[in-house]
Design a protein around this motif. Structure first.
Motif, short mmCIF file in Angstrom:
data_model
loop_
_atom_site.label_atom_id
_atom_site.label_comp_id
_atom_site.label_asym_id
_atom_site.label_seq_id
_atom_site.Cartn_x
_atom_site.Cartn_y
_atom_site.Cartn_z
N GLN A 113 1.83 -3.96 4.57
CA GLN A 113 0.61 -4.47 3.94
C GLN A 113 0.88 -4.90 2.50
O GLN A 113 1.88 -4.53 1.90
N LYS A 165 8.45 -2.25 12.78
CA LYS A 165 8.42 -3.22 13.88
C LYS A 165 7.69 -4.49 13.46
O LYS A 165 8.15 -5.61 13.75
N LYS A 166 6.57 -4.34 12.77
CA LYS A 166 5.73 -5.50 12.44
C LYS A 166 5.92 -5.96 11.00
O LYS A 166 6.45 -7.01 10.73
N GLY A 167 5.52 -5.16 10.05
CA GLY A 167 5.62 -5.57 8.65
C GLY A 167 4.94 -4.56 7.74
O GLY A 167 4.71 -3.41 8.12
N TYR A 172 7.42 2.16 14.57
CA TYR A 172 7.21 1.22 15.68
C TYR A 172 5.70 1.03 15.86
O TYR A 172 5.11 1.39 16.87
N TRP A 173 5.09 0.46 14.83
CA TRP A 173 3.65 0.26 14.80
C TRP A 173 3.32 -1.20 15.12
O TRP A 173 4.08 -2.09 14.75
N ASN A 174 2.17 -1.40 15.72
CA ASN A 174 1.70 -2.77 15.97
C ASN A 174 0.88 -3.31 14.81
O ASN A 174 0.33 -4.41 14.91
N THR A 175 0.78 -2.52 13.75
CA THR A 175 0.07 -2.94 12.54
C THR A 175 1.01 -2.82 11.35
O THR A 175 2.03 -2.13 11.42
N ASP A 176 0.68 -3.50 10.27
CA ASP A 176 1.50 -3.43 9.07
C ASP A 176 1.40 -2.05 8.43
O ASP A 176 0.36 -1.39 8.50
N SER A 190 12.39 -5.07 7.90
CA SER A 190 12.08 -5.41 9.29
C SER A 190 13.30 -5.04 10.13
O SER A 190 14.37 -4.68 9.60
N TRP A 191 13.18 -5.16 11.46
CA TRP A 191 14.31 -4.85 12.32
C TRP A 191 15.50 -5.76 12.01
O TRP A 191 16.64 -5.28 11.85
#
Length: 254
Positions: A99, A95-97, A65-69, A115-116
């Motif tokens: 890299q 959560k996001k994606g 559940y990160w706000n970064t890839d 992804s979710w």
């Protein structure tokens, strides 16, 4: 329509919902499980074992559940854990994606980056199959109680007041009996579930008869109709408690 409507709102929520969905798929699941590999002990966010596959298979799942890839270094590290443990599947749910380079790191491996929404799609058919199977098991006694011909021998022992109450129960729970049966009938008719619109059409029609209930996802429908089926069965059992009706229903339910 998806399994659930709202996405997770925290890392704890993500882990809990992932474990719950896999359990409803028929997996044995554990959250925060320590596993032992050749390199030592590793904490896994969600551990799931599928006993319905032959042979049984293990899923190791990391929930990010990160706000970064997610960087590829995480994938390399997790790939090692999955390989050392000998798990058949490794999933990273972000959560996001991810890299650039992360997907390249999973080539020719048993690691899936999801992804979710991709996670929900990945297990949707399995989840639907299992929930439909459980709905049939849960609702079949209600269908029998709700048919006077199936319990005619036991109705004959009811007083006039009890008979009126039986008719009220039939009226109150008829819709749940009908729609649970329609859902399981559609499962039998289309086992591969290639036409999910059949299921969604039944849900949309049923919702019109379920006053005050908002159904935004598959789980809303199953939880509501299963709860009402259990409730109705309990009331019928109380009505027939002085007879052998319960044994009769159990005999023909499974």
């Amino acid at each position: 329509m998806r399994i659930v409507h709202e996405p997770p709102n925290s890392w704890q929520d993500l882990e809990l919902i992932v474990a719950k969905i896999l359990k409803e798929c028929g997996f044995d699941t554990e959250r925060g499980k320590d596993i032992t590999t050749v390199r030592g002990t590793v904490d896994i966010d969600v551990y799931a074992k599928d006993h319905n596959s032959t042979p049984s298979s293990v899923y190791l799942i990391e929930c990010k559940y990160w706000n970064t890839d997610i960087p590829k270094t995480i994938i390399h590290s997790f790939r090692t854990v999955v390989g050392d443990y000998g798990a058949q599947h490794g999933l990273i749910i972000a959560k996001k994606g991810f890299q650039s380079g992360a997907y390249e790191a999973t080539k020719n491996t048993n690691i899936h980056l999801l992804s979710w929404n991709e996670f929900l799609s990945f297990f949707e058919n399995r989840w639907l199959h299992n929930r439909l199977r459980n709905l049939h098991r849960i609702s079949e006694p209600l269908r029998i109680y709700n048919d006077p011909l199936d319990v005619s021998d036991y109705i004959a022992h009811l007083s006039e007041v009890e008979m009126m109450y039986y008719q009220t129960l039939c009226k109150d729970y008829m819709g749940y009996s009908i729609y649970s049966h329609k859902m399981t009938y559609e499962k039998i008719k289309s086992l591969h579930l290639s036409h999910k619109e059949q299921i969604e059409n039944i849900i949309q029609t049923a919702q019109k008869h379920f006053d005050g209930i908002s159904i935004n996802c598959y789980n809303d429908f199953f939880e509501h109709i299963e709860q009402k089926c259990v409730e109705g069965i309990r009331l019928f059992e109380e009505l027939f408690k002085d007879t052998d009706a319960k044994l009769h229903v159990q005999k023909y339910s499974y």
